[in-house]
Design a protein around this motif. Sequence first.
Motif, PDB file in Angstrom:
ATOM      1  N   MET A 182       0.605  -1.081   0.089  1.00 41.72           N
ATOM      2  CA  MET A 182       0.003   0.225   0.196  1.00 41.72           C
ATOM      3  C   MET A 182       0.656   1.206  -0.417  1.00 41.72           C
ATOM      4  O   MET A 182       2.513   1.602   0.965  1.00 41.72           O
ATOM      5  CB  MET A 182      -0.922   0.309   1.015  1.00 41.72           C
ATOM      6  N   ALA A 183       0.398   2.463  -0.486  1.00 44.09           N
ATOM      7  CA  ALA A 183       1.224   3.574  -0.893  1.00 44.09           C
ATOM      8  C   ALA A 183       1.329   4.306   0.649  1.00 44.09           C
ATOM      9  O   ALA A 183       0.312   4.373   1.143  1.00 44.09           O
ATOM     10  CB  ALA A 183       0.499   4.327  -1.512  1.00 44.09           C
ATOM     11  N   PRO A 184       2.232   4.612   1.109  1.00 40.80           N
ATOM     12  CA  PRO A 184       2.651   5.429   2.117  1.00 40.80           C
ATOM     13  C   PRO A 184       1.384   7.121   2.714  1.00 40.80           C
ATOM     14  O   PRO A 184       1.043   7.453   1.002  1.00 40.80           O
ATOM     15  CB  PRO A 184       3.825   6.053   1.863  1.00 40.80           C
ATOM     16  N   VAL A 185       1.699   7.124   3.880  1.00 36.73           N
ATOM     17  CA  VAL A 185       0.877   7.876   3.647  1.00 36.73           C
ATOM     18  C   VAL A 185       1.821   9.741   4.233  1.00 36.73           C
ATOM     19  O   VAL A 185       2.258   9.463   4.078  1.00 36.73           O
ATOM     20  CB  VAL A 185      -0.597   8.128   4.734  1.00 36.73           C
ATOM     21  N   GLU A 186       0.943  10.807   3.963  1.00 32.17           N
ATOM     22  CA  GLU A 186       1.770  12.669   4.213  1.00 32.17           C
ATOM     23  C   GLU A 186       0.917  13.679   4.985  1.00 32.17           C
ATOM     24  O   GLU A 186       0.011  13.559   4.720  1.00 32.17           O
ATOM     25  CB  GLU A 186       2.093  12.933   3.017  1.00 32.17           C
ATOM     26  N   ASP A 187       1.532  13.029   5.655  1.00 29.57           N
ATOM     27  CA  ASP A 187       0.528  14.411   7.278  1.00 29.57           C
ATOM     28  C   ASP A 187       0.411  15.814   6.674  1.00 29.57           C
ATOM     29  O   ASP A 187       1.369  16.381   6.498  1.00 29.57           O
ATOM     30  CB  ASP A 187       1.007  14.038   8.435  1.00 29.57           C
ATOM     31  N   GLY A 188      -0.894  16.378   6.439  1.00 29.43           N
ATOM     32  CA  GLY A 188      -1.081  17.695   5.870  1.00 29.43           C
ATOM     33  C   GLY A 188      -1.914  18.562   6.725  1.00 29.43           C
ATOM     34  O   GLY A 188      -2.391  19.605   6.613  1.00 29.43           O
ATOM     35  N   LEU A 449     -18.364   6.528  14.082  1.00 28.63           N
ATOM     36  CA  LEU A 449     -18.633   5.482  13.011  1.00 28.63           C
ATOM     37  C   LEU A 449     -18.018   4.509  12.228  1.00 28.63           C
ATOM     38  O   LEU A 449     -17.631   3.733  11.962  1.00 28.63           O
ATOM     39  CB  LEU A 449     -19.633   5.733  12.399  1.00 28.63           C
ATOM     40  N   VAL A 450     -16.524   5.619  12.278  1.00 27.87           N
ATOM     41  CA  VAL A 450     -15.502   5.261  11.686  1.00 27.87           C
ATOM     42  C   VAL A 450     -14.492   5.362  12.316  1.00 27.87           C
ATOM     43  O   VAL A 450     -14.039   6.130  12.961  1.00 27.87           O
ATOM     44  CB  VAL A 450     -14.734   6.258  10.086  1.00 27.87           C
ATOM     45  N   THR A 451     -13.446   4.246  12.475  1.00 29.36           N
ATOM     46  CA  THR A 451     -12.361   4.386  13.619  1.00 29.36           C
ATOM     47  C   THR A 451     -11.226   5.315  12.465  1.00 29.36           C
ATOM     48  O   THR A 451     -11.068   5.459  11.190  1.00 29.36           O
ATOM     49  CB  THR A 451     -11.177   3.065  13.703  1.00 29.36           C
ATOM     50  N   CYS A 452     -10.620   6.100  13.405  1.00 30.28           N
ATOM     51  CA  CYS A 452      -8.886   6.820  12.524  1.00 30.28           C
ATOM     52  C   CYS A 452      -8.377   5.910  11.422  1.00 30.28           C
ATOM     53  O   CYS A 452      -8.362   6.972  10.688  1.00 30.28           O
ATOM     54  CB  CYS A 452      -8.372   7.432  13.537  1.00 30.28           C
ATOM     55  N   ARG A 453      -8.084   4.916  11.849  1.00 29.65           N
ATOM     56  CA  ARG A 453      -7.048   4.243  11.242  1.00 29.65           C
ATOM     57  C   ARG A 453      -8.082   3.704   9.563  1.00 29.65           C
ATOM     58  O   ARG A 453      -7.306   3.816   8.759  1.00 29.65           O
ATOM     59  CB  ARG A 453      -6.431   3.145  11.311  1.00 29.65           C
ATOM     60  N   ASP A 454      -8.919   3.337   9.886  1.00 32.80           N
ATOM     61  CA  ASP A 454      -9.542   2.943   8.849  1.00 32.80           C
ATOM     62  C   ASP A 454     -10.197   4.170   7.057  1.00 32.80           C
ATOM     63  O   ASP A 454     -11.113   4.399   6.011  1.00 32.80           O
ATOM     64  CB  ASP A 454     -11.123   2.078   9.344  1.00 32.80           C
ATOM     65  N   ALA A 455     -10.467   5.808   7.787  1.00 31.93           N
ATOM     66  CA  ALA A 455     -10.535   6.301   7.116  1.00 31.93           C
ATOM     67  C   ALA A 455      -9.522   7.404   6.458  1.00 31.93           C
ATOM     68  O   ALA A 455      -9.378   7.479   5.796  1.00 31.93           O
ATOM     69  CB  ALA A 455     -10.924   7.740   7.624  1.00 31.93           C
ATOM     70  N   GLU A 456      -7.799   6.643   6.382  1.00 35.31           N
ATOM     71  CA  GLU A 456      -6.850   6.600   6.005  1.00 35.31           C
ATOM     72  C   GLU A 456      -6.622   6.260   4.758  1.00 35.31           C
ATOM     73  O   GLU A 456      -6.254   5.342   5.089  1.00 35.31           O
ATOM     74  CB  GLU A 456      -5.412   6.707   6.986  1.00 35.31           C
ATOM     75  N   VAL A 457      -6.755   6.865   4.074  1.00 32.46           N
ATOM     76  CA  VAL A 457      -6.360   6.285   2.307  1.00 32.46           C
ATOM     77  C   VAL A 457      -4.757   6.284   1.993  1.00 32.46           C
ATOM     78  O   VAL A 457      -4.624   7.723   2.050  1.00 32.46           O
ATOM     79  CB  VAL A 457      -7.105   7.084   1.198  1.00 32.46           C
ATOM     80  N   PRO A 458      -4.170   4.724   2.042  1.00 37.13           N
ATOM     81  CA  PRO A 458      -3.267   5.116   1.273  1.00 37.13           C
ATOM     82  C   PRO A 458      -2.853   5.585  -0.098  1.00 37.13           C
ATOM     83  O   PRO A 458      -3.404   6.002  -0.645  1.00 37.13           O
ATOM     84  CB  PRO A 458      -2.906   3.511   0.902  1.00 37.13           C
ATOM     85  N   GLY A 459      -1.778   6.579   0.205  1.00 38.21           N
ATOM     86  CA  GLY A 459      -0.902   7.164  -0.826  1.00 38.21           C
ATOM     87  C   GLY A 459      -2.023   8.794  -0.689  1.00 38.21           C
ATOM     88  O   GLY A 459      -1.850   9.751  -1.726  1.00 38.21           O
ATOM     89  N   SER A 460      -3.129   9.381   0.152  1.00 45.79           N
ATOM     90  CA  SER A 460      -3.225  10.481   0.602  1.00 45.79           C
ATOM     91  C   SER A 460      -2.881  10.953   1.338  1.00 45.79           C
ATOM     92  O   SER A 460      -2.053  10.678   1.993  1.00 45.79           O
ATOM     93  CB  SER A 460      -5.280  10.151   0.644  1.00 45.79           C
TER      94      SER A 460
END
Length: 513
Positions: A182-188, A449-460
Motif C-alpha cells: 500500500m502507498a504511504p501517507v503524508e501528514d498535512g 462510526l469510523v475509526t481514524c485508521r480506517d479513514a486514512e486512504v493509502p497514498g493520500s
Amino acid sequence: MGDLHNNGGFAENQLSVHQGSLLDFLLFSSPMDDIFTCILSWTSYLRRRFIDFVENLVVQDVYRSKGSVSVSSTSYTEYFNSGTCQTSSGQGEEFLANTDSGIVNTNRSMQLRQALLLPGCRLAFPFLALRLAWSSILVPWRFAFCYVKRTQAQVYSIISRMERTLRGSSDDIGWLQRTPGMAPVEDGTARFLELLEAIRNGEHTLPNSFVYLFVPGLFSNHGPLYFVATKKFFSKMGLTCHIAKIHSEASVEHNAWELKQYIEELYWGSGKRVMLLGHSKGGVDSAAALSIYWSELEHKVAGLALVQSPYGGSPIASDTLREGQIADKETRRIFELLICKTIKGDMRALEDLTYEKRKEFIMKHKLPEGVPLISFSSEAKVAPGVLATMTQIAHAELPRLPFLKFRNSEFDDVSQLGHQVPIVIPVSAAMALCALHLLLRYGEKSDGLVTCRDAEVPGSVIVRPEQKLDHAWMVYSSKKKNPNEPDATEMCEAILTLLVELGKRKQEEIQKS
C-alpha cells in the motif's frame, strides 16, 4: 480329531485375516475429538468377531453330530464365500448333506436355520439368546453415543459463535496499514491548520476555476439539511457548487456509476474540472467512481477529499452484519426491515461498508496514482456533557393560521405568517456512545462510526484536526455553537483549499518529470 484339527486351522486362518485390521485400528486410531466414533467401531468389531466365533461353533457341532461330512478349512471358506459346499477332494460338484431328507440348501442363512432346528445342536438356543442380549445392549449405547455427539457439536457451535462475537473486528481494524504494497501517507495537518486560521481571519483563496461537488453519505436522503449550510456558504463566495443527488441507500457500485454521469454532466455543462468532497459513504462512492471509471474521468476530476469515510471499512457495519456470530440472522432481518422495507433502500449499501466487502473491492479496484487525495479523520467527544447536545437535521414548515386569534399581538403576527420549526435529534449523543463503545472494546479512536485508521486512504494526505468532531458534525449544525472554534463550512473550505494546493504540486511534479 480331523474335524477339530481342520476347524482349529480355520479359526487360525480367520484370526490371521483380521489381525492386520485390528492392529491398524489400534495403532492408527482417530483423534481424541472423535473418541465416540472409535468406541462404536471397536464395539462393532468385537460384536462381529463374537458372532463369527459362535456361528463357527454351531456349524462344527452340526456336522459333528451328522458324522458323515468332514469340512476342511479350504472348503469351509469357499462355502461361505460362494454359497455352495464342496467335498474335501476338491471336485466342483455339490454334495448331499443328508440322504434321508434330500439336498440341503446351500444358502448360508438356510444352513444356519436348519442347524438351529437339529435336536443335537447344543449351542443353538444359547446362541440366539446371546445375540439378542448383545443387540439389546448395543441399542442404548449407540443412542447415548449419538446423543452425546450431537450435544458436543451444538456446544462447539455455540462456543464458536461466542468467540466470533467477542472477537468482533479486532483483527480487521487498520488492515490497510498492515497490508504490504500500500502507498504511504503524508501528514498535512499542520498546513491544514494554517489554512483554517487564515480562513477565520477572512482570507478566502479558493479559486472559481473548479466546480465543487459535495457527495452526501448514507441516509442523507432523509436529512434535508445535509451539506445545505456549506453549499450556501460557498455560493455567497461566488463559487460554483452542487450537492450530488444520488440514492444514498444504494450500493457503492451503483452510486459510482451515477457519480460518473453526474461529473460528466457538470464538466460538459461548465467546462470546468470537478473537485469532489465526499462525506462518510459519499467518499467511498466517489473513490469507487474514480477507481472504476478513471480512464473516462481523468481529465474531468481535479481531486478528491474523503471526509470521515470508512474507506477501509466500518466496525459498526461489520459487527452488525457478520455471519456466524450470536443472533446474526435476527439482526440481519431487523436491518433488512429497516433499510429495505421502511426507507426503500438496498441492503448492499450497508454490506459494502463491511471489512470483508471493502477488502474485496480495494484489491480489485485501486485508486489511480495521479489523482490528488485528502483523508480527513476525527475523534468524537465522549464527555458526559455531549449527551445533552441536540442536532438539527431538518425543519418543518407550519402553514398560516389566520383564523387563530391571540390576546398578545406578537402571537397574532406569528399566526399570520408561515413559521419554520427545527427538527432536532440527539445525533451527537448517539455518536458519543458509539465512540465510547469502540474505545472500550477495541481501544480505537473514532468519530462514532469510523475509526481514524480506517479513514486514512493509502497514498493520500491525511488531516487530523485537534478539535473533537463526531461523524455528523461536518454536515449538520449543532444547537450549541462555540464562536471561538471553526464551524463545518470553514472546515470544508480549508480542506478544499489544501486539495487545490496538492493538485498544483502534483502538476508541477509531473511537468518536472
